[in-house]
Enzyme design. Sequence first.
Site, short mmCIF file in Angstrom:
data_model
loop_
_atom_site.label_atom_id
_atom_site.label_comp_id
_atom_site.label_asym_id
_atom_site.label_seq_id
_atom_site.Cartn_x
_atom_site.Cartn_y
_atom_site.Cartn_z
N HIS A 31 3.63 -9.60 -5.01
CA HIS A 31 2.36 -10.54 -4.64
C HIS A 31 1.43 -10.27 -5.61
CE1 HIS A 31 -0.64 -12.71 -1.94
NE2 HIS A 31 -1.06 -11.69 -1.92
N THR A 61 -8.41 -15.58 0.40
CA THR A 61 -8.93 -14.35 1.28
C THR A 61 -9.93 -15.03 2.31
OG1 THR A 61 -10.45 -13.74 -0.38
CG2 THR A 61 -8.35 -12.76 -0.39
N PHE A 102 -13.88 -0.35 -6.66
CA PHE A 102 -13.05 -1.03 -5.63
C PHE A 102 -12.03 0.09 -5.07
CE2 PHE A 102 -9.91 -4.26 -4.24
CZ PHE A 102 -10.82 -4.68 -3.28
N HIS A 118 -3.75 3.71 5.20
CA HIS A 118 -4.96 2.91 5.31
C HIS A 118 -6.23 4.18 5.34
CE1 HIS A 118 -8.14 0.77 7.50
NE2 HIS A 118 -7.74 -0.49 6.99
N ARG A 151 -6.82 -7.40 10.42
CA ARG A 151 -7.75 -7.17 11.15
C ARG A 151 -9.04 -7.33 10.61
NH1 ARG A 151 -9.74 -1.03 11.39
NH2 ARG A 151 -10.76 -1.87 9.53
N GLY A 152 -9.09 -7.18 9.19
CA GLY A 152 -10.49 -7.12 8.68
C GLY A 152 -11.32 -6.36 8.64
N ASP A 153 -12.39 -6.20 7.94
CA ASP A 153 -13.65 -5.08 8.06
C ASP A 153 -14.43 -5.30 8.99
OD1 ASP A 153 -12.12 -3.55 6.00
OD2 ASP A 153 -13.21 -5.15 4.51
N LYS A 184 3.03 -4.71 14.42
CA LYS A 184 2.55 -5.63 13.70
C LYS A 184 4.01 -6.40 13.75
CE LYS A 184 0.10 -4.19 10.44
NZ LYS A 184 -1.13 -4.32 9.41
N HIS A 227 -6.03 -16.52 4.62
CA HIS A 227 -6.11 -15.24 5.20
C HIS A 227 -6.84 -15.65 6.56
CE1 HIS A 227 -5.12 -12.33 1.80
NE2 HIS A 227 -4.61 -13.55 1.42
N TYR A 254 0.35 -0.53 3.95
CA TYR A 254 -0.28 0.56 3.23
C TYR A 254 0.53 1.69 2.88
CZ TYR A 254 -4.24 -1.90 5.01
OH TYR A 254 -5.23 -3.25 5.24
N SER A 272 4.08 -14.58 -5.34
CA SER A 272 2.85 -15.32 -4.73
C SER A 272 1.89 -14.68 -5.38
CB SER A 272 2.88 -14.83 -3.19
OG SER A 272 2.89 -13.62 -2.93
N ALA A 283 -4.72 -6.14 14.34
CA ALA A 283 -3.78 -7.08 13.45
C ALA A 283 -2.77 -7.38 14.39
CB ALA A 283 -3.39 -6.62 12.25
#
Length: 275
Positions: free
Chosen positions: A256, A38, A206, A139, A96-98, A155, A66, A135, A5, A113
């Site tokens: 992925h 995303t 990053f 995380h 969940r996101g930032d 989850k 996403h 993760y 993917s 999430a």
Amino acid sequence: MKRISFEFFPPKTEQGREKLLNTQQKLLVKKPEFFSCTFGAGGSTRDYTKQMVDLLREQHPDTAPHLSCIGQSRDEIMELVNGYKEKGVTRIVALRGDLPSGMGYAQSEVKYADDLVALIRAETGDHFHLEVAAYPENHPQSRSFGDDIDHFKRKVAAGADSGITQYFYNADAYGYYMDELRRRGCDAPVYPGIMPILNVANLFRFSDNCGADIPRWLRGRLTDLQDDEAAVKAFGEEVVTRLCERLLAMGAPGLHFYTMNQATPILRVLDNLGL
């Protein structure tokens, strides 16, 4: 057959969207199971994401938006989910996101999430295949390795079908993560997230921000090469190819790719792998 993917981020200009569709066309030769697109912190790119998913689905129907819950109300989330369902989307990457700057968790109706997964399942049943984040290197906000394992299990218990990891360059991290999941009775498939090495400064920045570890030997070698773009890309291709070879040999169910909206580096790795 291993699942492949590809992940994109939504461009903000018409020129960028046309370029991305051309990238998608090149990657279609590898017969991916799905593409994903995303979604920014607090839904900051939600309109761009929706637009890009529509365009990407014209060439590959299984394109997954996403969707992050932080910074959005329950009604806003379900408006998006139901809209995707009506259009025939059957896969979502649920995150969940930032947190948006200046916002606290108490201000968000759906905080985590697993809550998002549970909400989507409660409202839409089994319509969506739900991908969630994993993760192997922890995380950045987790209290421990065990806490990360427990959160992924929650989850899955809430209804997630499979996981996609944050990128990493240490195959053993993935191996230990999967061993611990299995030991604790979680057999959901987890697909390694693969990041190409294209720009040293960007990768270092990053990775430092998101908590992805760059092994000391790799950081040192990239530092030595960073002024030679061609050398960085050649070395990066070798490193990522070897990483993927080892992951597949370890039994990873697929790969992925975080494409950075580029086709050539990904195609070269997949060609090296014979996929």
